[in-house]
Structure formats: structure tokens, C-alpha cells
Design a protein around this motif. Structure first.
Motif, mmCIF file in Angstrom:
data_model
loop_
_atom_site.group_PDB
_atom_site.id
_atom_site.type_symbol
_atom_site.label_atom_id
_atom_site.label_comp_id
_atom_site.label_asym_id
_atom_site.label_seq_id
_atom_site.Cartn_x
_atom_site.Cartn_y
_atom_site.Cartn_z
ATOM 1 N N LYS A 49 33.427 41.316 45.499
ATOM 2 C CA LYS A 49 34.665 41.397 46.262
ATOM 3 C C LYS A 49 35.096 42.850 46.441
ATOM 4 C CE LYS A 49 36.616 37.051 44.558
ATOM 5 N NZ LYS A 49 37.733 36.468 43.804
ATOM 6 N N PHE A 50 35.535 43.192 47.640
ATOM 7 C CA PHE A 50 36.053 44.539 47.882
ATOM 8 C C PHE A 50 37.251 44.826 46.983
ATOM 9 C CE2 PHE A 50 39.348 47.106 49.832
ATOM 10 C CZ PHE A 50 38.706 48.326 49.853
ATOM 11 N N PHE A 51 38.093 43.800 46.802
ATOM 12 C CA PHE A 51 39.292 43.963 45.984
ATOM 13 C C PHE A 51 38.934 44.449 44.583
ATOM 14 C CE2 PHE A 51 42.775 42.298 43.324
ATOM 15 C CZ PHE A 51 43.836 42.938 43.956
ATOM 16 N N ASN A 52 37.860 43.924 43.997
ATOM 17 C CA ASN A 52 37.422 44.373 42.675
ATOM 18 C C ASN A 52 36.992 45.837 42.708
ATOM 19 O OD1 ASN A 52 37.947 41.830 41.751
ATOM 20 N ND2 ASN A 52 35.810 41.222 41.552
ATOM 21 N N TYR A 53 36.323 46.229 43.772
ATOM 22 C CA TYR A 53 35.903 47.625 43.939
ATOM 23 C C TYR A 53 37.134 48.534 43.981
ATOM 24 C CZ TYR A 53 33.700 51.732 46.092
ATOM 25 O OH TYR A 53 33.271 53.008 46.375
ATOM 26 N N LYS A 108 45.731 40.437 34.505
ATOM 27 C CA LYS A 108 45.690 38.973 34.397
ATOM 28 C C LYS A 108 46.970 38.323 34.912
ATOM 29 C CE LYS A 108 44.394 34.907 32.645
ATOM 30 N NZ LYS A 108 43.567 34.077 33.466
ATOM 31 N N PHE A 109 48.117 38.777 34.412
ATOM 32 C CA PHE A 109 49.361 38.057 34.681
ATOM 33 C C PHE A 109 50.163 38.583 35.864
ATOM 34 C CE2 PHE A 109 48.441 37.162 30.194
ATOM 35 C CZ PHE A 109 48.321 35.797 30.288
ATOM 36 N N TYR A 110 50.029 39.844 36.191
ATOM 37 C CA TYR A 110 50.780 40.370 37.328
ATOM 38 C C TYR A 110 49.951 40.374 38.601
ATOM 39 C CZ TYR A 110 54.436 41.811 34.125
ATOM 40 O OH TYR A 110 55.438 41.813 33.191
ATOM 41 N N HIS A 111 48.620 40.374 38.450
ATOM 42 C CA HIS A 111 47.759 40.407 39.630
ATOM 43 C C HIS A 111 46.855 39.187 39.730
ATOM 44 C CE1 HIS A 111 49.149 44.368 40.730
ATOM 45 N NE2 HIS A 111 49.070 44.684 39.455
ATOM 46 N N LYS A 142 36.646 37.248 34.455
ATOM 47 C CA LYS A 142 35.395 37.840 34.938
ATOM 48 C C LYS A 142 35.677 39.061 35.824
ATOM 49 C CE LYS A 142 31.090 36.434 37.182
ATOM 50 N NZ LYS A 142 30.373 35.334 37.822
ATOM 51 N N GLU A 143 36.690 38.958 36.673
ATOM 52 C CA GLU A 143 37.054 40.084 37.536
ATOM 53 C C GLU A 143 37.607 41.241 36.715
ATOM 54 O OE1 GLU A 143 38.371 37.878 41.649
ATOM 55 O OE2 GLU A 143 39.720 37.709 39.939
ATOM 56 N N ILE A 144 38.424 40.921 35.719
ATOM 57 C CA ILE A 144 38.991 41.959 34.850
ATOM 58 C C ILE A 144 37.869 42.686 34.113
ATOM 59 C CG2 ILE A 144 40.434 42.364 32.804
ATOM 60 C CD1 ILE A 144 42.148 39.930 33.820
ATOM 61 N N ALA A 145 36.890 41.930 33.629
ATOM 62 C CA ALA A 145 35.751 42.532 32.934
ATOM 63 C C ALA A 145 35.012 43.497 33.854
ATOM 64 C CB ALA A 145 34.812 41.434 32.435
ATOM 65 N N LYS A 146 34.783 43.075 35.072
ATOM 66 C CA LYS A 146 34.055 43.925 36.016
ATOM 67 C C LYS A 146 34.863 45.179 36.355
ATOM 68 C CE LYS A 146 31.468 43.849 40.277
ATOM 69 N NZ LYS A 146 30.765 43.054 41.228
ATOM 70 N N THR A 150 34.822 40.641 25.877
ATOM 71 C CA THR A 150 35.724 41.730 25.497
ATOM 72 C C THR A 150 37.021 41.646 26.290
ATOM 73 O OG1 THR A 150 33.883 43.164 24.874
ATOM 74 C CG2 THR A 150 35.985 44.243 25.372
ATOM 75 N N ALA A 151 36.908 41.381 27.588
ATOM 76 C CA ALA A 151 38.110 41.240 28.420
ATOM 77 C C ALA A 151 38.961 40.073 27.915
ATOM 78 C CB ALA A 151 37.719 41.032 29.881
ATOM 79 N N GLN A 152 38.322 38.944 27.603
ATOM 80 C CA GLN A 152 39.059 37.783 27.099
ATOM 81 C C GLN A 152 39.721 38.108 25.769
ATOM 82 O OE1 GLN A 152 39.448 34.657 28.743
ATOM 83 N NE2 GLN A 152 41.058 34.640 27.219
ATOM 84 N N SER A 153 39.017 38.829 24.914
ATOM 85 C CA SER A 153 39.568 39.213 23.616
ATOM 86 C C SER A 153 40.797 40.114 23.785
ATOM 87 C CB SER A 153 38.492 39.938 22.806
ATOM 88 O OG SER A 153 39.026 40.437 21.607
ATOM 89 N N ARG A 154 40.715 41.052 24.709
ATOM 90 C CA ARG A 154 41.859 41.947 24.962
ATOM 91 C C ARG A 154 43.063 41.152 25.465
ATOM 92 N NH1 ARG A 154 38.840 47.133 27.873
ATOM 93 N NH2 ARG A 154 37.777 47.831 25.979
ATOM 94 N N ILE A 155 42.816 40.189 26.320
ATOM 95 C CA ILE A 155 43.901 39.354 26.834
ATOM 96 C C ILE A 155 44.506 38.519 25.708
ATOM 97 C CG2 ILE A 155 44.433 37.383 28.340
ATOM 98 C CD1 ILE A 155 42.237 38.565 30.260
#
Length: 175
Positions: free
Chosen positions: A61-65, A131-134, A139-143, A151-156
């Protein structure tokens, strides 16, 4: 993106209009409510996008970029500069039709959440904002942040627990 790569200024304008507010809101939260700094970082993010447009590949996704550029720009800023925390006016939608008591209550709650969020370690705060505001998926947060999904899930999860404790502690102090 293909039109932008071909030099179409209208396509660029559409892209900026579509994503500017979201990127600004992310920067605003990362900057503890400093509107001027959020504006500067948002401009810097779009400038970096322009400079890297030739490197963009049409995978994912461009948005992820774009969000990856935003996260990296904010991280670079905070690595280079430490700044004094300022009190945040929360980035709330217009609540003009609600009665004043409800409006004050919502504003106080939003400020309490943001103040507690500001106390979290940066990596957890960043994950929760995404996660919560956007409304991004893990998976997207990790990328975007360049870490594994676990790791992303653990941080959340860790950030959510700490945020809950901070908010509970604040609620007890107010009583």
C-alpha cells in the motif's frame, strides 16, 4: 503514483489533499501537540516523498510507504533534538453540538489519555498512535516501523497495559 512519476501536478495535488491531514495528525500527536512543529515535520515528510518518488515501487500500500517516511522523519527529529514537553490540546473533531458539560468531560478525558500516552516509551506510544488513532492493522504497523509482527503486537499490548495503569492511577488521584 504512476501519474505523479510522469510529472502530473494534479495527481500530486490529489495525493497531498488525500493524505495531508492524516500525516499532520500523526505528527501532531508525536509532537505532544506542538502545532508548528507538526506542520514543519509534515512538510518535511512530503518533501522527502517528492525526493524519493523515483525509488517508490508499486508493492504494498502507498499509505504504508508514506507512513514509513512519517515514522522515520519523526524518529530522526527526536533522535537529533530533545525538546521540552508542552501540554497538549487534543486533536478532537468538532463537538459544537454537544452540551458544554459533555464537551468539557470529553476534552478532559482526551487530555488525560494524551498526557498518559506521552508518558509511555516512544516505541509503545508510536505503536498505539498508529493502532488507535490511525486504525492501522498490526501487520501494517510492523511494516511501517520496521519490526516483526510479534514485536509490533507486543508493543501495542505492553503500551495498552501501561496506558491503562496510568489512567487508573490518574482517576484515583482525581477522586
Amino acid at each position: 503514483m504512476r501519474q505523479i512519476k510522469r510529472g502530473d501536478p494534479e495527481a500530486w495535488e490529489q495525493l497531498v489533499q488525500r493524505h495531508y491531514d492524516t500525516i499532520y495528525a500523526y505528527c501532531y500527536r508525536r509532537c505532544f501537540g506542538d502545532k508548528k512543529l507538526a506542520e514543519d515535520l509534515t512538510q518535511d515528510i512530503f518533501f522527502k516523498l517528492i525526493k524519493s518518488i523515483d525509488k517508490y515501487q508499486f508493492t504494498g500500500k502507498f499509505f504504508n510507504y508514506l507512513f514509513t517516511i512519517a515514522v522515520n522523519t519523526c524518529n530522526s527529529y527526536y533522535t537529533k533534538k530533545r525538546f521540552q514537553l508542552t501540554e497538549l490540546e487534543d486533536y478532537l473533531p468538532d463537538t459544537g453540538q454537544k452540551d458544554s458539560l459533555t464537551k468539557v468531560s470529553e476534552e478532559e478525558r482526551a487530555m488525560a489519555i494524551q498526557e498518559s500516552l506521552n508518558q509511555l516509551p516512544e516505541i509503545q506510544r508510536e505503536a498505539l498512535i498508529l493502532k488507535f488513532y490511525h486504525d492501522l492493522k498490526v501487520k501494517e504497523i510492523a511494516k511501517i516501523t520496521g519490526v516483526s509482527v510479534s514485536t509490533a503486537q507486543s508493543r501495542i499490548n505492553q503500551g495498552t497495559k501501561k496506558l491503562g495503569k496510568l489512567l487508573d492511577k490518574e482517576a484515583l488521584m482525581d477522586e
